[in-house]
Design a protein around this motif. Structure first.
Motif, PDB file in Angstrom:
ATOM      1  N   GLU A  56     -22.394  27.694  15.328  1.00  0.00           N
ATOM      2  CA  GLU A  56     -23.026  26.649  16.262  1.00  0.00           C
ATOM      3  C   GLU A  56     -22.333  25.628  16.803  1.00  0.00           C
ATOM      4  OE1 GLU A  56     -25.640  24.507  13.330  1.00  0.00           O
ATOM      5  OE2 GLU A  56     -26.233  26.177  12.286  1.00  0.00           O
ATOM      6  N   THR A  60     -25.080  20.534  19.550  1.00  0.00           N
ATOM      7  CA  THR A  60     -26.272  20.852  19.173  1.00  0.00           C
ATOM      8  C   THR A  60     -26.792  21.602  18.007  1.00  0.00           C
ATOM      9  OG1 THR A  60     -25.828  23.054  20.451  1.00  0.00           O
ATOM     10  CG2 THR A  60     -26.516  21.127  21.708  1.00  0.00           C
ATOM     11  N   SER A  61     -25.777  21.223  16.947  1.00  0.00           N
ATOM     12  CA  SER A  61     -26.051  22.076  15.670  1.00  0.00           C
ATOM     13  C   SER A  61     -27.338  21.859  15.032  1.00  0.00           C
ATOM     14  CB  SER A  61     -24.741  21.731  14.816  1.00  0.00           C
ATOM     15  OG  SER A  61     -24.957  22.202  13.507  1.00  0.00           O
ATOM     16  N   GLU A  62     -28.086  22.896  14.610  1.00  0.00           N
ATOM     17  CA  GLU A  62     -29.269  22.717  14.227  1.00  0.00           C
ATOM     18  C   GLU A  62     -28.991  22.405  12.594  1.00  0.00           C
ATOM     19  OE1 GLU A  62     -31.229  26.268  14.330  1.00  0.00           O
ATOM     20  OE2 GLU A  62     -31.904  26.012  16.428  1.00  0.00           O
ATOM     21  N   THR A  63     -27.619  22.856  11.941  1.00  0.00           N
ATOM     22  CA  THR A  63     -27.551  22.449  10.587  1.00  0.00           C
ATOM     23  C   THR A  63     -27.264  21.085  10.317  1.00  0.00           C
ATOM     24  OG1 THR A  63     -26.791  24.865  10.074  1.00  0.00           O
ATOM     25  CG2 THR A  63     -25.636  22.792   8.853  1.00  0.00           C
TER      26      THR A  63
END
Length: 270
Positions: A56, A60-63
């Motif tokens: 990622e 913009t990391s979803e985690t």
């Protein structure tokens, strides 16, 4: 400060399953008034080299966004790991968020595991990380870093809490507890080691997450499998340990630097 050792069997490369598991763990921790929850290395994927699909971008990391939401919702500082990709390079990172979702630290693993395949996919970080949670200044590390005492010595000049998140396999189980104790004793700091459980990517893991006192005593230790272990620690205990036995004042870092220079006047690697 109440530490939560969030030992999980996140499976392998199944983020949604792992997110659900983490949500349940955080909810339980909130009910037990945990101040700082620590998850294993690569929390949502298990150790993976599939960086094209699972890596990622930090911005913009979803985690990171997922754990930020959890931190804010439950008023809890959270430490977790993930693969971060920037262009063609990837880093095995540890991120710490405050109880208000603020980014406190992001640390890239300094020592990719060259004995395995990690070094083929991840580059090593070049800096240490420091942050403040409650009364503690702490520094995070990742798995194989545990075998390199030099970076722990540098970090413990400021930090009285050293956190190690890991995917440490059964084949090297005995080394885990010995090294955690050694890092605690020689740095006169609390050491928190959180390892994953279960299996993933063809490897078996044993958990054995623990809190170690500045004198090397195991204060709390997780049972097998997925479970949450909590323990209260006090920064004052580490400071008293250092004051009563001023080990660090006898260190000679300038001499150690000189000893790294070989007879040809070149720096030797460590």
């Amino acid at each position: 400060m109440r530490i939560g050792l969030a030992q999980i069997d996140m499976g392998f490369e199944h983020k949604q399953y792992a997110r659900t598991l983490c949500q349940e763990m955080i909810l339980t921790g909130a009910k037990e008034n945990v101040d700082f929850m620590v998850f294993p290395e690569m929390t949502l994927t298990g150790f993976t080299v599939n960086i094209k699909e699972l890596g990622e971008a930090f911005e913009t990391s979803e985690t990171i966004q997922f754990f930020k939401q959890q931190a804010i919702l439950h008023h809890m500082a959270i430490c977790f790991g993930l693969p971060i990709v920037d262009s063609q390079k990837a880093e095995n990172q540890c991120v710490i968020l405050s109880a208000t979702g603020e980014l406190l630290a992001n640390y890239a693993k300094i020592h990719p595991f060259s004995f395995g395949t990690e070094k083929e996919f991840y580059i090593g970080g070049t800096t240490l990380a420091f942050c403040q949670i409650k009364d503690f200044t702490l520094s995070p590390f990742i798995c194989y870093d545990l075998r390199f005492p030099e970076i722990f010595q540098i970090a413990s000049k400021q930090s009285t809490l050293l956190v190690v998140i890991a995917n440490w396999p059964v084949s090297r189980k005995e080394d885990w507890s010995i090294l955690l104790k050694a890092r605690a004793i020689e740095n006169q700091a609390f050491v928190v080691g959180v390892n994953r459980a279960g299996t993933g990517g063809g490897l078996a893991y044993f958990g054995d997450s623990m809190v170690i006192s500045p004198r090397g005593k195991i204060l709390a230790q997780a049972k097998d499998g997925t479970n949450l272990t909590t323990f209260d620690i006090s920064c004052e205990e580490a400071l008293q340990c250092r004051n009563k036995f001023p080990l660090k004042s006898d260190r000679r870092p300038e001499l150690y630097q000189q000893l790294m220079i070989n007879v040809n006047g070149e720096r030797s690697s460590i």
